[in-house]
Design an enzyme around this catalytic site. Structure first.
Site, mmCIF file in Angstrom:
data_model
loop_
_atom_site.group_PDB
_atom_site.id
_atom_site.type_symbol
_atom_site.label_atom_id
_atom_site.label_comp_id
_atom_site.label_asym_id
_atom_site.label_seq_id
_atom_site.Cartn_x
_atom_site.Cartn_y
_atom_site.Cartn_z
ATOM 1 N N HIS A 161 62.782 105.401 -6.284
ATOM 2 C CA HIS A 161 64.038 106.610 -5.890
ATOM 3 C C HIS A 161 63.748 107.910 -6.361
ATOM 4 O O HIS A 161 63.059 107.915 -7.529
ATOM 5 C CB HIS A 161 65.358 106.103 -6.283
ATOM 6 N N CYS A 248 72.369 104.047 -11.711
ATOM 7 C CA CYS A 248 72.503 103.072 -10.485
ATOM 8 C C CYS A 248 73.570 101.961 -10.804
ATOM 9 O O CYS A 248 73.903 101.270 -9.786
ATOM 10 C CB CYS A 248 71.181 102.425 -9.965
HETATM 11 C C1 CIR Z 1 65.946 97.484 -5.610
HETATM 12 O O1 CIR Z 1 64.855 97.263 -5.909
HETATM 13 O O2 CIR Z 1 66.833 97.639 -4.723
HETATM 14 C C2 CIR Z 1 66.800 96.946 -7.146
HETATM 15 N N1 CIR Z 1 66.125 95.995 -7.721
HETATM 16 C C3 CIR Z 1 67.122 98.177 -8.142
HETATM 17 C C4 CIR Z 1 67.689 99.077 -7.516
HETATM 18 C C5 CIR Z 1 67.919 100.405 -8.500
HETATM 19 N N2 CIR Z 1 68.934 101.516 -7.906
HETATM 20 C C6 CIR Z 1 68.569 102.651 -8.354
HETATM 21 O O3 CIR Z 1 67.959 103.087 -9.328
HETATM 22 N N3 CIR Z 1 69.549 103.578 -7.699
#
Ligand code: CIR
Length: 259
Positions: A161, A248
């Protein structure tokens, strides 16, 4: 004014999380739960009130609430996550946030992950990533332009991201990995770059004058310290195996009323 952080419990299925840039490693769920408890306690110690979204034990990535919603002073935007399996996380977040803001929802074929959105005042930088597409950004732009926000698309490569590559750590200061995002996208803001050997170290959570920051990036933490940033360390190595960082696991916003 109350500062709220919406969080959600770690799912027992987190071991089946989505992964984009990391190889799968065993995740110790008990450790992840313990880290999450410290994270919530740290938010409380910074003066935030925790509001729990309903647990979603069958949804592996549900703890990463940031990706499902964006909250601005005037509106909450319910995203349409780029990973189809994560779209089921949005409905229960919408129920929570409807108590605080009028809701707007990103529609197909738009996709948008909250992890791709970095707000710096009225400038809203949005990563063009494997999760967020042009259509999602265009819908966000049309919606937010009503209140004078400027939506600025930013190409990101090599990471999940935009906020894996850059986050705000003080009023006029960014923490950034310049291999994943170009510093030129952010005008004249000051920059601290991640330390060599810590490419994942650009994700920090700014709460007023403090930055909640992983304990496993000590060299970059020292750079922040030298730049005058007050660093509040949290352990989050287990959640990092699921490609999650400190931004997150919460959605932070102000509310005038009672939480
Ligand atoms: C994903 O791949 O969507 C999750 N395993 C990790 C998401 C992390 N989100 C973030 O950093 N905003």
């Amino acid at each position: 004014m109350t500062l709220i952080a919406v969080t959600r419990a770690v799912s027992p299925t987190i071991v089946e999380c989505e992964l984009t840039n990391l190889a799968r490693e065993p995740i110790d769920v008990a450790n992840a739960v313990a880290e999450h408890a410290v994270y919530e306690e740290t938010l409380r110690s910074c003066g935030l009130t925790i509001v729990h979204a309903p647990a979603e034990p069958a949804l592996p990535d549900a703890v990463f609430v940031e990706d499902a919603a964006l909250v601005f002073a005037e509106t909450a935007v319910m995203t349409r996550p780029g990973a189809p399996v994560r779209r089921r996380e949005v409905e229960s977040m919408a129920k929570v946030l409807s108590a605080y803001r009028p809701l707007f929802a990103i529609q197909p074929p738009g996709t948008l992950d909250g992890g791709d959105v970095m707000a710096v005042g009225r400038k809203i930088y949005v990563g063009l990533s494997s999760r967020t597409n042009h259509e999602g950004i265009a819908q966000l732009d049309t919606h937010l332009s009503e209140w004078g926000y400027e939506v600025i698309p930013v190409p990101v490569t090599g990471c999940l991201h935009l906020k894996s590559a850059v986050t705000q750590v003080a009023d006029n200061l960014l923490l950034l990995n310049d291999r994943w995002v170009s510093p030129e996208c952010f005008g004249s803001m000051g920059m601290v770059t991640v330390a060599p050997g810590e490419p994942d170290a650009a994700n920090a959570l700014l709460i007023e004058a403090s930055v909640i920051y992983p304990t496993h990036h000590p060299a970059t933490a020292e750079r922040l310290d030298r730049a005058g940033v007050r660093v509040v360390p949290v352990p989050c190595g287990e959640l990092a195996k699921a490609e999650g960082g400190v931004t997150c696991c919460s959605v932070v916003f102000e509310t005038a009323g009672r939480p």
